[in-house]
Design an enzyme around this catalytic site. Structure first.
Site, PDB file in Angstrom:
ATOM      1  CG  HIS A   1      -0.151   8.969  -6.880  1.00  0.00           C
ATOM      2  ND1 HIS A   1      -1.232   9.169  -6.264  1.00  0.00           N
ATOM      3  CD2 HIS A   1      -0.230   9.502  -8.066  1.00  0.00           C
ATOM      4  CE1 HIS A   1      -1.941   9.854  -6.765  1.00  0.00           C
ATOM      5  NE2 HIS A   1      -1.476  10.149  -8.102  1.00  0.00           N
ATOM      6  CG  HIS A   3      -1.623   1.320   1.328  1.00  0.00           C
ATOM      7  ND1 HIS A   3      -3.257   1.241   1.059  1.00  0.00           N
ATOM      8  CD2 HIS A   3      -1.278   2.374   1.845  1.00  0.00           C
ATOM      9  CE1 HIS A   3      -3.540   2.549   1.329  1.00  0.00           C
ATOM     10  NE2 HIS A   3      -2.726   3.162   1.655  1.00  0.00           N
ATOM     11  CD  GLU A   4       1.606   3.630   3.829  1.00  0.00           C
ATOM     12  OE1 GLU A   4       1.920   4.668   3.036  1.00  0.00           O
ATOM     13  OE2 GLU A   4       0.579   3.414   4.249  1.00  0.00           O
ATOM     14  CG  HIS A  64       0.123   6.253  -0.517  1.00  0.00           C
ATOM     15  ND1 HIS A  64      -0.818   6.963  -1.242  1.00  0.00           N
ATOM     16  CD2 HIS A  64      -0.318   5.839   0.355  1.00  0.00           C
ATOM     17  CE1 HIS A  64      -1.921   6.883  -0.430  1.00  0.00           C
ATOM     18  NE2 HIS A  64      -1.796   6.132   0.617  1.00  0.00           N
TER      19      HIS A  64
END
Length: 701
Positions: A485, A478-479, A482
Site C-alpha cells: 500500500h 499481512h504486513e 501494508h
C-alpha cells in the site's frame, strides 16, 4: 555534507538528518545518526516548521493553490525525517536513551500539532481556497486539511482552545508512559524456568531458544518471554499445567502495577476532548472519521458476528474439556478449563482433527522461503514487481535487511522504493507486528517510499532456520500488504499517500494480501520441508487449509471481546468516565453486557496491556480489523471471478490483470478516493458480511 543549523540546542555539523539523505530513495544514513542529537534536531525541526507556516500565513498575496496548499504540503520535511527515526527506534530498540528521547519529544510534538490546528490564519487561508473539481486529488486534499482543522479544534473559542491544548499534551505524555510501562512490565514478568523437566512438550529448538534468551540476560535456566496478546502461543505445547497457569497469570497481570491509573485518566481526557469538539463520546469522534461513519454501524457489525462466534466458542470449549477429562489431565481450574488450559487442549484437539501436529507443519514454513518464495513471489505475480536484496545498504539494526522494489522488465525496471524487514524479537523491541515508513511516496517533492515491516519471530538457534507457524506466515503476508500500500502509492500530495487512509480501510489491502498465503500456486512455491526440500504433500495441504478455519469460535470471540473493551472505555461521557475507578471491574461488566463473558476465554488484550488503544493509535478503533475483513472476505471474490485465484494453476495473464486492477483502483490511490465507490468499482457490488461468516465457519451457527 550537512551544514550547522542554529536552534534551541547546538547541533553537530555532521548531523545527517538536517538535509535529505543522499542515499538511494533518501534511506536514512543510520550509521551516522547520533541519538544524543535527536532532541536538539527535533527542536530545530519544530522551529523550521513554524517558520514555514509563518511564511504561508504571513504572505501578502491572496491564498492560491501554490502559495497555500502546495506550500503546506512541502513544509515539515526536516520534522518528518526526525520523527521517523525517533518513533521507529522507540518501537524497535527502546534503550533507556531512546525512551528518554521519546518522552521528551511526544508532548512537545503534541503541543506543536495542537497549535498548528488552532492557527486561525492558516485555517482561514485553507478555507479561502476555491472549490476543486469533484473527485480530484486536489478536492481530497482540501477536505483532508479542513477536516483536520475542524477535528483539531479550529472552531473552538479561546477557552476551549486552551483546554484542548492541555488535554492533547497530557494525552501524549500518558500514551508514551503506557507504552513504556507495558514494555517494562512485559520484560519483568517473563517466566524463568529452573527445571528443564517442566518444559515437557517443547521441541529441542524451542528449548535452545529459551535457554539462549535466559543466558542473554545473565540468568540460569529457560526464559519464556511474553508476547502482546493474552494467550501466549507456548501454552499450546506445555504439558505442565502449573507452568501454563504461571505464564497465563503473568500475561494477564502485565501493566496492572502502573497502567490502571493511566487507563482511567486517558479515558476521562478522551471523553472530555470529544465533548469539547461536539461529539457525545470519543468513540463517536473516531467513527465519524472512518468509512463506517457511526458507532451504530460498528455495533451492528459486532452484534451480527457475536452470537455465532460465542455459540461456536462454547462448542469448542466443550470439545476441549471432554478431551481433557477423558485424558485424566490436571487442570488449572477445579470446575473446568481455565485460560491456561483451553489453548493446550484445543491444540491437542486440533492435532487429532487435522491428523498432523503444528510442529510438523512448521518444518514446511522456513522463514527465508516464506518471505522470498511466498510473500515476494505472490506480489511479483500480481503486480509485476521485483524485490531484490540491497546488501550495500544498512538498516537501523543488524537484524534489518534492506530490499529494493522495482518494476519488472516489462515496465522498464524502474526502482520504486526500498523495503526494510526487521523480523526477529528483541528484548528492546515492542511486541506485535506493524508497518511504518521513513519516506512516503509523493510526486510533489518527488520522493519514493522507504517502507518498514516489523515482526517478532523467535530467533532460531545459531545456524538454524526460523520455522513459522501458520499464524506467523499469515502475519508476514499481512504486513507486506501494508507495505505494498505504501510502495505502490502514486499520488501527488504527501498527506494523501499510501496508508494515510481511515483505519477501517487501511487494513483492507493488508488482509487481501493474506489470502495469497494459501493460494495453491503460491503455497506450492514456498512450502518446502526445511531439511529435505520436499514440497508440502497433498494431505498436509488439506491440513493447512483446515487449520486456517479451525478454532474460529475462540479466535473471533477473543477478538470481539477486545473490541468491546475498547469501545466500552471510549463511549463514556465525561461524567460517566469520572465514576469509573476499578479497571478490572469495568472491563468485566463490559464483557457481560456484550454477551462475551465466556468461561476460560480472555479478551485478546485487556486494558492494562491494550497497546493498540492506549499507546498505538487505535483508540475506539480496534473493530476496524473486522470491518476491513468484511471488505476482504467479499472483495477477494473479485480475484476469483477474474480467474486470478482459486485455481491450482491460474493463467499468469489473469493474475496480472487482476493485480493491476487492484493496484490501479486501490493500492496506488492512497486517500484520493471515495472508499465505498472504490470498493464497489473493484468488487462490482456493495459489500456483504456473509462471506466473512462463511470464511470463519460462523454461517448458520
Amino acid at each position: 555534507m550537512a551544514t550547522t543549523v542554529g536552534g534551541p540546542d547546538t547541533l553537530g555539523d555532521m548531523n545527517p538528518l538536517l538535509e535529505p539523505s543522499p542515499l538511494d530513495h533518501e534511506l536514512p544514513d543510520f550509521r551516522n545518526i547520533d541519538i544524543a542529537e535527536l532532541v536538539p534536531t527535533f527542536r530545530t525541526a519544530l522551529a523550521a516548521y513554524d517558520g514555514e507556516i509563518s511564511a504561508i500565513t504571513g504572505s501578502q498575496e491572496a491564498p492560491t493553490w501554490e502559495n497555500t496548499m502546495e506550500a503546506l504540503e512541502r513544509s515539515g520535511q526536516l520534522l518528518q525525517r526526525v520523527l521517523a527515526i525517533v518513533f521507529n527506534y522507540a518501537a524497535t530498540d527502546a534503550t533507556d536513551e531512546i525512551i528518554a528521547v521519546e518522552e521528551t519529544v511526544a508532548p512537545e510534538l503534541s503541543a506543536h500539532h495542537t497549535r498548528m490546528m488552532l492557527n486561525r490564519d492558516l485555517y482561514a487561508r485553507v478555507r479561502a481556497i476555491p472549490a476543486q473539481a469533484e473527485g480530484s486529488e486536489e478536492a481530497a486534499l482540501v477536505e483532508h486539511w479542513l477536516r483536520a482543522f475542524r477535528r483539531g479544534g479550529a472552531d473552538l473559542d479561546d477557552a476551549g482552545r486552551e483546554e484542548l491544548s492541555g488535554i492533547d499534551t497530557r494525552l501524549a505524555e500518558l500514551s508514551t508512559r503506557f507504552g513504556r510501562n507495558l514494555m517494562t512490565s512485559t520484560a519483568d514478568r517473563a517466566v524463568l524456568v529452573a527445571e528443564e523437566g517442566r518444559l515437557d512438550g517443547l521441541d529441542d529448538a524451542t528449548r535452545q531458544q529459551l535457554r539462549a534468551d535466559a543466558e542473554g540476560e545473565g540468568k540460569d535456566g529457560w526464559l519464556i518471554r511474553l508476547g502482546l496478546p493474552s494467550v501466549q502461543p507456548i501454552l499450546e505445547d506445555l504439558r505442565d499445567a502449573g507452568l501454563r497457569r504461571e505464564i497465563a497469570e503473568a500475561s494477564r497481570a502485565r501493566g496492572s502495577e502502573n497502567n490502571s491509573d493511566v487507563v482511567l485518566e486517558m479515558a476521562r481526557l478522551r471523553a472530555r476532548r470529544a465533548e469539547l469538539l461536539g461529539f457525545d463520546s470519543h468513540a463517536d469522534y473516531i467513527a465519524a472519521e472512518e468509512t463506517a461513519g457511526s458507532v451504530a454501524a460498528v455495533d451492528d457489525l459486532l452484534d451480527t458476528v457475536t452470537a455465532a462466534a460465542v455459540a461456536n466458542a462454547h462448542g469448542e470449549y466443550k470439545r476441549a474439556l471432554d478431551l481433557a477429562t477423558v485424558s485424566g489431565a490436571e487442570l488449572s481450574e477445579p470446575d473446568g478449563l481455565g485460560e491456561s488450559d483451553w489453548p493446550y487442549w484445543a491444540a491437542r484437539l486440533r492435532d487429532e482433527d487435522l491428523a498432523v501436529g503444528t510442529a510438523e507443519l512448521k518444518k514446511y514454513f522456513p522463514l527465508s522461503r516464506v518471505l522470498r518464495d511466498g510473500v515476494f513471489f505472490a506480489a511479483e505475480r500480481l503486480y509485476g514487481i521485483r524485490v531484490t536484496p540491497r546488501e550495500d545498504l544498512a538498516g537501523y539494526h543488524p537484524d534489518v535487511t534492506v530490499w529494493e522494489v522495482s518494476e519488472g522488465e516489462a515496465a522498464g525496471g524502474r526502482s520504486i522504493g526500498l523495503l526494510l524487514t526487521d523480523l526477529y524479537a528483541r528484548s528492546t523491541k515492542r511486541g506485535g507486528a506493524w508497518m511504518s515508513s521513513f519516506v512516503s511516496q509523493n510526486n510533489l517533492i518527488g520522493q519514493t517510499p522507504v517502507i518498514v515491516n516489523v515482526l517478532n519471530i523467535a530467533r532460531p538457534a545459531a545456524g538454524e532456520e526460523a520455522l513459522l507457524s501458520l499464524d506467523e506466515v499469515t502475519t508476514l503476508f499481512h504486513e507486506f500488504g501494508h507495505g505494498l500500500h505504501g510502495l505502490l502509492s502514486d499520488v501527488r500530495y504527501p498527506s494523501l499517500s499510501g496508508t494515510n487512509v481511515p483505519r477501517d480501510f487501511v487494513e483492507f489491502p493488508s488482509q487481501i494480501n493474506e489470502n495469497w498465503a494459501l493460494e495453491p500456486e503460491v503455497l506450492a512455491n514456498y512450502a518446502h520441508h526445511v531439511e529435505t526440500g520436499e514440497q508440502l504433500p497433498p494431505e498436509l495441504v488439506t491440513a493447512v487449509m483446515a487449520e486456517a478455519r479451525w478454532g474460529q469460535g475462540f479466535a473471533t470471540t477473543e477478538y470481539l471481546a477486545a473490541c468491546r473493551v475498547d469501545l466500552a472505555w471510549h463511549r463514556l461521557s465525561t461524567a460517566q468516565a469520572a465514576e469509573v475507578t476499578d479497571v478490572a471491574a469495568f472491563e468485566n461488566a463490559a464483557l457481560e453486557d456484550a454477551g462475551l463473558a465466556v468461561p476460560g476465554l480472555a479478551p485478546r488484550y485487556s486494558s492494562t496491556y491494550f497497546n493498540h488503544v492506549f499507546s498505538g493509535g487505535y483508540s475506539a478503533d480496534y473493530w476496524s480489523y473486522l470491518w476491513a475483513e468484511v471488505l476482504d472476505a467479499d472483495g477477494f471474490q473479485a480475484f476469483v471471478d477474474t480467474g486470478a485465484a482459486g485455481a491450482e494453476h491460474p493463467d499468469p495473464e489473469d493474475v496480472r490483470f487482476a493485480g493491476e486492477r487492484f493496484r490501479r483502483m486501490i493500492l496506488s490511490r492512497g486517500a484520493t478516493i471515495d472508499y465505498d465507490d472504490a470498493f464497489w468499482m473493484f468488487r462490482g457490488q456493495q459489500r456483504s458480511v456473509e462471506p466473512l461468516l462463511e470464511r470463519r465457519g460462523l454461517a448458520g451457527a
